[in-house]
Design an enzyme around this catalytic site. Structure first.
Site, PDB file in Angstrom:
ATOM      1  N   TYR A  50      69.842   6.492  55.537  1.00 52.09           N
ATOM      2  CA  TYR A  50      68.509   5.890  55.418  1.00 52.09           C
ATOM      3  C   TYR A  50      67.446   6.966  55.710  1.00 52.09           C
ATOM      4  O   TYR A  50      67.551   7.702  56.702  1.00 52.09           O
ATOM      5  CB  TYR A  50      68.384   4.725  56.418  1.00 52.09           C
ATOM      6  CG  TYR A  50      67.027   4.091  56.429  1.00 52.09           C
ATOM      7  CD1 TYR A  50      66.610   3.294  55.374  1.00 52.09           C
ATOM      8  CD2 TYR A  50      66.146   4.310  57.484  1.00 52.09           C
ATOM      9  CE1 TYR A  50      65.356   2.716  55.371  1.00 52.09           C
ATOM     10  CE2 TYR A  50      64.888   3.732  57.481  1.00 52.09           C
ATOM     11  CZ  TYR A  50      64.497   2.936  56.423  1.00 52.09           C
ATOM     12  OH  TYR A  50      63.243   2.383  56.429  1.00 52.09           O
ATOM     13  N   LYS A 108      65.573  -6.910  57.883  1.00 52.85           N
ATOM     14  CA  LYS A 108      66.181  -7.201  56.573  1.00 52.85           C
ATOM     15  C   LYS A 108      66.935  -8.536  56.626  1.00 52.85           C
ATOM     16  O   LYS A 108      66.302  -9.574  56.721  1.00 52.85           O
ATOM     17  CB  LYS A 108      67.090  -6.032  56.178  1.00 52.85           C
ATOM     18  CG  LYS A 108      66.490  -4.637  56.438  1.00 52.85           C
ATOM     19  CD  LYS A 108      65.320  -4.299  55.531  1.00 52.85           C
ATOM     20  CE  LYS A 108      64.561  -3.052  55.954  1.00 52.85           C
ATOM     21  NZ  LYS A 108      65.336  -1.844  56.146  1.00 52.85           N
ATOM     22  N   ASP A 160      75.416   1.704  61.084  1.00 58.08           N
ATOM     23  CA  ASP A 160      74.207   0.968  60.703  1.00 58.08           C
ATOM     24  C   ASP A 160      74.672  -0.131  59.747  1.00 58.08           C
ATOM     25  O   ASP A 160      75.022   0.144  58.604  1.00 58.08           O
ATOM     26  CB  ASP A 160      73.199   1.923  60.044  1.00 58.08           C
ATOM     27  CG  ASP A 160      71.889   1.227  59.677  1.00 58.08           C
ATOM     28  OD1 ASP A 160      71.905  -0.008  59.466  1.00 58.08           O
ATOM     29  OD2 ASP A 160      70.857   1.915  59.577  1.00 58.08           O
ATOM     30  N   ARG A 196      58.938  -6.220  79.916  1.00 56.46           N
ATOM     31  CA  ARG A 196      59.552  -5.090  79.204  1.00 56.46           C
ATOM     32  C   ARG A 196      61.032  -5.029  79.548  1.00 56.46           C
ATOM     33  O   ARG A 196      61.885  -4.828  78.700  1.00 56.46           O
ATOM     34  CB  ARG A 196      58.865  -3.759  79.536  1.00 56.46           C
ATOM     35  CG  ARG A 196      59.641  -2.582  78.961  1.00 56.46           C
ATOM     36  CD  ARG A 196      58.943  -1.230  78.960  1.00 56.46           C
ATOM     37  NE  ARG A 196      57.933  -1.041  79.968  1.00 56.46           N
ATOM     38  CZ  ARG A 196      58.180  -0.790  81.259  1.00 56.46           C
ATOM     39  NH1 ARG A 196      59.421  -0.681  81.702  1.00 56.46           N
ATOM     40  NH2 ARG A 196      57.190  -0.644  82.105  1.00 56.46           N
TER      41      ARG A 196
HETATM   42  C1  LIG Z   1      65.092  -0.604  56.905  1.00 54.57           C
HETATM   43  C2  LIG Z   1      66.244   0.149  57.443  1.00 54.57           C
HETATM   44  C3  LIG Z   1      66.166   0.835  58.672  1.00 54.57           C
HETATM   45  C4  LIG Z   1      64.885   0.919  59.460  1.00 54.57           C
HETATM   46  O1  LIG Z   1      64.492  -0.298  59.947  1.00 54.57           O
HETATM   47  P1  LIG Z   1      62.955  -0.692  60.282  1.00 54.57           P
HETATM   48  O2  LIG Z   1      63.096  -2.074  60.776  1.00 54.57           O
HETATM   49  O3  LIG Z   1      62.196  -0.566  58.996  1.00 54.57           O
HETATM   50  O4  LIG Z   1      62.477   0.279  61.306  1.00 54.57           O
HETATM   51  C5  LIG Z   1      67.304   1.461  59.131  1.00 54.57           C
HETATM   52  N1  LIG Z   1      68.455   1.451  58.433  1.00 54.57           N
HETATM   53  C6  LIG Z   1      68.552   0.833  57.237  1.00 54.57           C
HETATM   54  C7  LIG Z   1      69.840   0.873  56.510  1.00 54.57           C
HETATM   55  C8  LIG Z   1      67.463   0.161  56.703  1.00 54.57           C
HETATM   56  O5  LIG Z   1      67.566  -0.444  55.521  1.00 54.57           O
END
Ligand SMILES: *Cc1c(COP(=O)(O)O)cnc(C)c1O
Length: 388
Positions: free
Chosen positions: A97, A194, A169, A45
């Site tokens: 988001y 993503k 982000d 961890r």
């Molecule tokens: C998908 C997404 C998240 C969340 O990510 P997960 O991997 O689904 O927890 C946060 N910010 C943005 C802009 C996203 O597209």
């Protein structure tokens, strides 16, 4: 050294065996020579060699000091919010988001952290919202799904002048297109799910800090809260990052052509793509983005959910699914899918109408993708007998 070379060669060759692909250290613990005497790893961890390679790699990629890998994008966001304490305030982009909104509102408000949502595309709104308790400014650029762009460098100056952190982000742009730390941000987060992993095959999150001091705080939270990324998913994310630059370049080129194609279609009302000169933030997008990315949104002249449903249900290569950033193209209807939990009036105010469709452009040949959209739009006009 150019970026693609730097990325590939900051993934180390395994010292023990010479393996050119990072070994997957599928282990929970590490044998110690004597109590507290070990090779830098004690419990997985706290630290894992495969995850460490990814964490160092993402720090290089974002020009940050430290990187940390989490079990999801939301776990990464959660770790950043845990830097705050009760009474602190966040200023956040208004079309944030949905998952971040849910976390801020339904989890952290009850612990006394207040969030003020403003339209950060106008930097004056950020400056005006600052209070003595503001500790964190939270932006996404581009945003989801209308791809609004905020001026990161100017907002970073506002953050600095008011002794608060700026967190970006960077999921939609990816570090191949945008480097928020170079523009003055203190923290960058990613949903690695993503573009970074890039193959729609895992859930992951990353946090990158500008300074080692902030990095130590995130490391403490990562270990204390425990939402770490597993070794195999760390390995897949490393593998994804190896081709990130190529993917983003191609996906952006294809997206630009598709955005221009959609713009020429009679049934389309508005195309949201930062690479189009008609995009309201095109000027700042050109300054801070190397590529405009693979996500496009558009809505229809007749704002009808049935028409939009027909389109998203009938494309052949654009598969109907949430998420984005993978090698296969996806299509979705935000009002029914990603943004369903947002009240209709709020949705409409941020441009998420009933006919707004979001595309994530993958790596298929762009001619096939345009043909797919052409055929689908034609079938809509035949079904409802109007001229497309
Ligand atoms: C998908 C997404 C998240 C969340 O990510 P997960 O991997 O689904 O927890 C946060 N910010 C943005 C802009 C996203 O597209």
């Amino acid at each position: 050294m150019q970026e693609q070379t730097k990325i590939l060669h900051s993934i180390p060759v395994d010292e023990l065996t010479g393996a050119i692909s990072t070994p997957i250290y599928q282990t929970s613990t590490f044998v110690q020579e004597a109590p507290g005497i070990h090779k830098g790893y004690d419990y997985a961890r706290s630290n894992n060699p495969t995850r460490k390679v990814l964490e160092d790699l993402i720090a290089v990629l974002e020009n940050g000091s430290n990187g940390y890998a989490f079990s999801s994008g939301l776990a990464a966001i959660d770790a950043v919010v845990k830097l705050l304490k009760s009474g602190d305030e966040i200023i956040a982009v208004d079309d944030i988001y949905g998952g971040a909104f849910r976390l801020f509102t339904h989890i952290y408000e009850k612990f006394g952290i207040k969030v003020n949502y403003v339209d950060t595309t106008d930097v004056n709104n950020v400056a005006l919202a600052i209070t003595a308790n503001t500790k964190l400014i939270w932006i996404e650029s581009p945003t989801n799904p209308t791809l609004k762009i905020s001026d990161i460098a100017t907002i970073a100056k506002i953050a600095k002048a008011n002794s608060c952190w700026l967190c970006v982000d960077n999921t939609f742009a990816s570090p191949a297109a945008q480097k928020p730390i170079d523009l003055g941000a203190d923290i960058v987060v990613h949903s690695g799910t993503k573009y970074l992993a890039g193959h729609s095959d895992l859930i992951a999150g990353l946090v990158i800090t500008k300074t080692a001091e902030l990095g130590e705080k995130i490391k403490f939270i990562q270990n204390a809260s425990g939402a770490i990324l597993a070794p195999f998913d760390s390995w897949l994310t490393i593998r994804g990052i190896e081709t990130l630059g190529l993917r983003i370049k191609q996906q952006s080129e294809s997206a630009q052509r598709i955005a221009e194609f959609l713009n020429s279609q009679e049934i389309v009302n508005k195309v949201y793509y930062p690479g189009l000169p008609s995009h309201p933030n095109h000027a700042i997008a050109k300054q801070q983005l190397k590529y405009f990315g693979g996500v496009i949104s558009f809505d229809l002249k007749i704002d009808d959910k049935d028409f939009a449903t027909h389109i998203v249900s009938n494309t052949k290569y654009f598969k109907l699914a949430e998420s984005l950033g993978g090698v296969k193209s996806l299509i979705c209807l935000p009002c029914e899918m990603t943004h369903k939990s947002i009240p209709a009036i709020t949705r409409y105010n941020t441009g998420v109408t009933d006919s707004l469709i979001r595309l994530s452009v993958g790596l298929e040949n762009v001619e096939d993708l345009i043909e797919d959209l052409t055929t689908t739009i034609r079938s809509l006009s035949l079904k409802y007998s109007f001229t497309a």
